[in-house]
Design an enzyme around this catalytic site. Structure first.
Site, PDB file in Angstrom:
ATOM      1  N   GLU A  74      34.340 -45.085 -20.172  1.00  0.00           N
ATOM      2  CA  GLU A  74      33.217 -45.882 -20.487  1.00  0.00           C
ATOM      3  C   GLU A  74      32.064 -45.904 -19.107  1.00  0.00           C
ATOM      4  O   GLU A  74      31.339 -46.512 -19.119  1.00  0.00           O
ATOM      5  CB  GLU A  74      33.694 -47.496 -20.415  1.00  0.00           C
ATOM      6  CG  GLU A  74      34.621 -47.792 -21.746  1.00  0.00           C
ATOM      7  CD  GLU A  74      35.363 -48.972 -21.726  1.00  0.00           C
ATOM      8  OE1 GLU A  74      36.094 -49.505 -20.672  1.00  0.00           O
ATOM      9  OE2 GLU A  74      35.283 -49.545 -22.674  1.00  0.00           O
ATOM     10  N   TYR A 120      25.464 -73.614 -14.685  1.00  0.00           N
ATOM     11  CA  TYR A 120      25.947 -72.230 -13.925  1.00  0.00           C
ATOM     12  C   TYR A 120      25.731 -71.102 -14.935  1.00  0.00           C
ATOM     13  O   TYR A 120      25.372 -70.263 -14.519  1.00  0.00           O
ATOM     14  CB  TYR A 120      27.265 -72.488 -13.392  1.00  0.00           C
ATOM     15  CG  TYR A 120      27.210 -73.615 -12.166  1.00  0.00           C
ATOM     16  CD1 TYR A 120      26.331 -73.256 -10.975  1.00  0.00           C
ATOM     17  CD2 TYR A 120      27.584 -74.748 -12.196  1.00  0.00           C
ATOM     18  CE1 TYR A 120      26.216 -74.048  -9.847  1.00  0.00           C
ATOM     19  CE2 TYR A 120      27.368 -75.633 -11.190  1.00  0.00           C
ATOM     20  CZ  TYR A 120      26.706 -75.285 -10.291  1.00  0.00           C
ATOM     21  OH  TYR A 120      26.540 -76.089  -9.260  1.00  0.00           O
TER      22      TYR A 120
END
Ligand SMILES: [Zn+2]
Length: 218
Positions: A74, A120
């Site tokens: 990846e 957040y």
């Protein structure tokens, strides 16, 4: 940008932390950090719970192998995100449970996969785009990730998991944790009547898009 030795120290510290917190399992998950001379990358087929400083690969900005063990398959995703975000110094990709679970849902908004449930999340992640499913290692995903990462520090790969960039590895780790936590909340409240942040509430909190990696303290 970190030197090679400092980069190795950071990668191993974050690898252990991801493993110890259950954010990666088995031999999944990979980490990259920009260093002088390239990108340090966790290797293929290794557990982030046990890799050591000498186990890391060095690749260039096209994910071509330069030295060390063979990089994660990846690696191209990390290189794509780092090319798209010149101010980013690090990328983390996991198959963490709650993000992976959300990535399997069939009714997500591809431009905004998790609504702004908390301040957040809005501050650290902003909008989370969903990229279409590709088999692991299919580098056709690279151009899509590169394109989307220009405007977004975090991406969600369908039926797979998140990719999160940060100014440095600590920031990427904090964002990954916030994303995983919000994915958990999203699943817990699913089916209930929820009130996401309103558009203006979200806009006031959004991280700046584009190449700046904004750090927002909590
Ligand atoms: Zn993966």
């Amino acid at each position: 940008m970190s030197g090679d030795e400092e980069g190795r120290t950071q990668v191993i510290r974050i690898a252990r932390s991801l493993f110890d917190r259950g954010l990666v399992h088995g031999r999944t998950g990979n980490i990259s950090v920009r260093v002088d001379g390239g990108i340090l990358m966790t290797p293929t087929g290794a557990s982030l719970g046990t890799i050591e400083r000498g186990d890391l690969s060095l690749v260039n900005d096209k994910a071509q192998h330069l030295s060390g063990p063979k990089p994660s398959k990846e690696a191209f995703l990390h290189a794509a995100v780092l090319r798209a975000r010149p101010a980013a110094g690090a990328v983390i990709h996991t198959h963490s449970t709650y993000c992976a679970a959300v990535s399997c849902l069939g009714d997500l908004d591809a431009g905004d996969a998790i609504p702004p449930l908390t301040a957040y999340f809005a501050m650290r992640i902003g909008r989370l785009p969903l990229l279409p499913y590709h088999a692991p290692g299919d580098d056709a995903l690279g151009p899509l990730a590169e394109d989307m990462a220009r405007e977004h520090a975090a991406l969600l790969l369908a039926n797979h998991g998140p990719v999160v960039a940060g100014g440095d590895l600590s920031e990427a780790f904090d964002s990954l944790e916030e994303l995983e936590q919000t994915a958990k909340i999203f699943l817990v409240v699913r089916g209930a009547h929820i009130r996401p942040l309103a558009s203006d509430e979200r806009t006031r909190l959004s991280p700046s898009s584009g190449p700046d990696e904004t750090t927002t303290s909590s």
